[in-house]
Write an enzyme that holds these catalytic residues in place. Structure first.
Site, PDB file in Angstrom:
ATOM      1  N   VAL A 237      -6.057   8.219   0.538  1.00  0.00           N
ATOM      2  CA  VAL A 237      -5.278   7.091   0.023  1.00  0.00           C
ATOM      3  C   VAL A 237      -5.526   5.856   0.890  1.00  0.00           C
ATOM      4  CG1 VAL A 237      -3.438   8.399  -1.120  1.00  0.00           C
ATOM      5  CG2 VAL A 237      -3.272   7.948   1.338  1.00  0.00           C
ATOM      6  N   ARG A 239      -9.148   4.215   2.461  1.00  0.00           N
ATOM      7  CA  ARG A 239     -10.283   3.469   1.920  1.00  0.00           C
ATOM      8  C   ARG A 239     -11.415   4.449   1.625  1.00  0.00           C
ATOM      9  NH1 ARG A 239      -7.486   0.124   0.516  1.00  0.00           N
ATOM     10  NH2 ARG A 239      -7.472  -2.102   0.955  1.00  0.00           N
ATOM     11  N   ASP A 263      -7.788   8.628  -4.420  1.00  0.00           N
ATOM     12  CA  ASP A 263      -7.254   7.410  -5.053  1.00  0.00           C
ATOM     13  C   ASP A 263      -8.139   6.214  -4.741  1.00  0.00           C
ATOM     14  OD1 ASP A 263      -5.274   5.972  -6.552  1.00  0.00           O
ATOM     15  OD2 ASP A 263      -4.588   5.105  -4.653  1.00  0.00           O
ATOM     16  N   GLU A 268     -15.693   1.080  -6.232  1.00  0.00           N
ATOM     17  CA  GLU A 268     -14.596   0.955  -7.205  1.00  0.00           C
ATOM     18  C   GLU A 268     -14.940  -0.150  -8.199  1.00  0.00           C
ATOM     19  OE1 GLU A 268     -10.741   0.635  -5.336  1.00  0.00           O
ATOM     20  OE2 GLU A 268     -11.108   2.373  -4.088  1.00  0.00           O
ATOM     21  N   HIS A 287      -7.040   3.870  -7.678  1.00  0.00           N
ATOM     22  CA  HIS A 287      -6.455   3.025  -6.629  1.00  0.00           C
ATOM     23  C   HIS A 287      -5.047   2.553  -7.029  1.00  0.00           C
ATOM     24  CE1 HIS A 287      -7.760   0.207  -3.131  1.00  0.00           C
ATOM     25  NE2 HIS A 287      -6.458   0.315  -3.142  1.00  0.00           N
ATOM     26  N   SER A 289      -2.108   4.388  -5.788  1.00  0.00           N
ATOM     27  CA  SER A 289      -1.066   5.098  -5.030  1.00  0.00           C
ATOM     28  C   SER A 289      -0.068   4.148  -4.376  1.00  0.00           C
ATOM     29  CB  SER A 289      -1.702   6.000  -3.968  1.00  0.00           C
ATOM     30  OG  SER A 289      -2.397   5.235  -3.020  1.00  0.00           O
TER      31      SER A 289
HETATM   32  C1  OXD Z   1      -4.592  -1.658  -0.677  1.00  0.00           C
HETATM   33  C2  OXD Z   1      -3.605  -2.062  -1.651  1.00  0.00           C
HETATM   34  O1  OXD Z   1      -4.698  -2.244   0.397  1.00  0.00           O
HETATM   35  O2  OXD Z   1      -3.680  -1.580  -2.807  1.00  0.00           O
HETATM   36  O3  OXD Z   1      -5.327  -0.707  -0.965  1.00  0.00           O
HETATM   37  O4  OXD Z   1      -2.725  -2.846  -1.317  1.00  0.00           O
END
Ligand code: OXD
Length: 324
Positions: A237, A239, A263, A268, A287, A289
């Site tokens: 969750v 990077r 996630d 991406e 992405h 979460s």
């Molecule tokens: C992140 C966000 O930093 O979604 O991944 O805020």
């Protein structure tokens, strides 16, 4: 004061909330919203303060009067990697918001794995009545790579399920002989980066909340997946690029890892051709979460703008050298 809000597709949601947050704090500002690179390019020459997410790299070169950048999200790697962002401009990120959201995501997936919800849905779809023995989180070992604000909330939730929680973080080994507990952080043991192998050795779940920095890029690859307990699951969750995706795929295909919940991804959106999409023990989410809530962000920004104008320390100030 000219403020630009930039976020592809959703900046307009932030506009009234930010205006109102500034007015409420007695701040007179001209606030505009941009959702496309062309809109950003038009606004940046007069922008003093930028509230941004997803700004294409290179555009800050147009913002000659830029004084402060507030990220709309938690992570700032994209901003820090943008060579057009002037060195002296402070960057802040949103804090105090994402921990409970990301923790619920993690707990939901941990429970789904133990209870084998995939099997439940599959069997129900086939009208199959066949029992199985669900697993339990109690006593399972959770390793948190990254025990910042988000990791600590996850640790607290995991402890309430009676999991054994270990943390991996910078500086953990300084001034002590070996891994020790940190009860304040809900951690039964804490390891420093030089103790990575030890940290990994008996984990049932590796949960990565790390930011992307030079030290964390591909921190988890073939070597690490060979050292983690066989059958462990990986939940990312933080990077995507903290994991070497090819090595992850190989480790899952070979049965070394039990599976993964991802996630965040090296690229991406995750490309349609990625084998991850169709792997039976992999859950992919886009992405989501810890989504930013526009009302929270507007209020956070309003507080920080007041601080900025009053010359007070900014909340969520990023240490550029550390990368978060
Ligand atoms: C992140 C966000 O930093 O979604 O991944 O805020």
């Amino acid at each position: 004061m000219d403020v630009l809000i930039y976020r592809p597709g959703t900046a307009h949601l932030y506009l009234p909330l930010v205006r109102e947050a500034l007015v409420r704090r007695g701040i007179d500002a001209r606030v505009t919203a941009g959702e496309t690179p062309a809109e950003a390019e038009a606004a940046l020459p007069s922008t003093g303060i930028a509230l941004v997410w997803g700004l294409p790299p290179g555009l800050f070169g147009r913002a000659t009067g830029l004084r402060w950048v507030q990220s709309i999200g938690a992570g700032v790697d994209a901003l820090l990697n943008d060579p057009s962002l002037p060195a002296g401009v402070p960057i802040t990120r949103v804090t105090g918001h994402f921990g409970p959201l990301v923790a619920e995501y993690v707990m939901a997936h941990l429970l789904a794995i133990e209870q084998d919800l995939r099997r439940a849905y599959r069997q129900q779809a086939g009208r199959v009545w066949a029992g199985w023995v669900p697993g339990h989180l109690r006593g399972r070992r959770l390793g948190l790579a990254g025990v910042g604000e988000i990791g600590r909330v996850i640790a607290g939730r995991a402890k309430s399920f009676e999991m054994v929680v270990a943390g991996l973080r910078r500086g953990a080994a300084e001034g002590r002989a070996g891994p020790g507990p940190e009860p304040d952080l809900h951690l039964d043991a804490v390891y420093g980066p030089e103790e990575l192998d030890h940290f990994l050795a008996d984990l049932d779940y590796l949960v990565i909340t790390l930011p992307l920095t030079a030290e964390t890029a591909h921190l988890f690859g073939r070597r690490e997946f060979e050292r983690i307990k066989p059958g462990a699951w990986v939940i990312n969750v933080g990077r995507g690029p903290t994991i070497d995706t090819e090595a992850l795929i190989t480790a899952i295909e070979s049965g070394r890892l039990g599976g993964a919940v991802l996630d965040v991804h090296e690229t991406e959106p995750l490309p349609p051709a990625s084998p991850l999409w169709s792997m039976p023990n992999v859950t992919i989410t886009p992405h989501i979460s810890g989504l930013s809530d526009p009302a929270f962000v507007a209020d956070f920004f309003g507080d920080n703008a007041r601080r900025y104008l009053d010359g007070l320390p900014l909340k969520g100030l990023v240490d550029r050298a550390r990368g978060y």
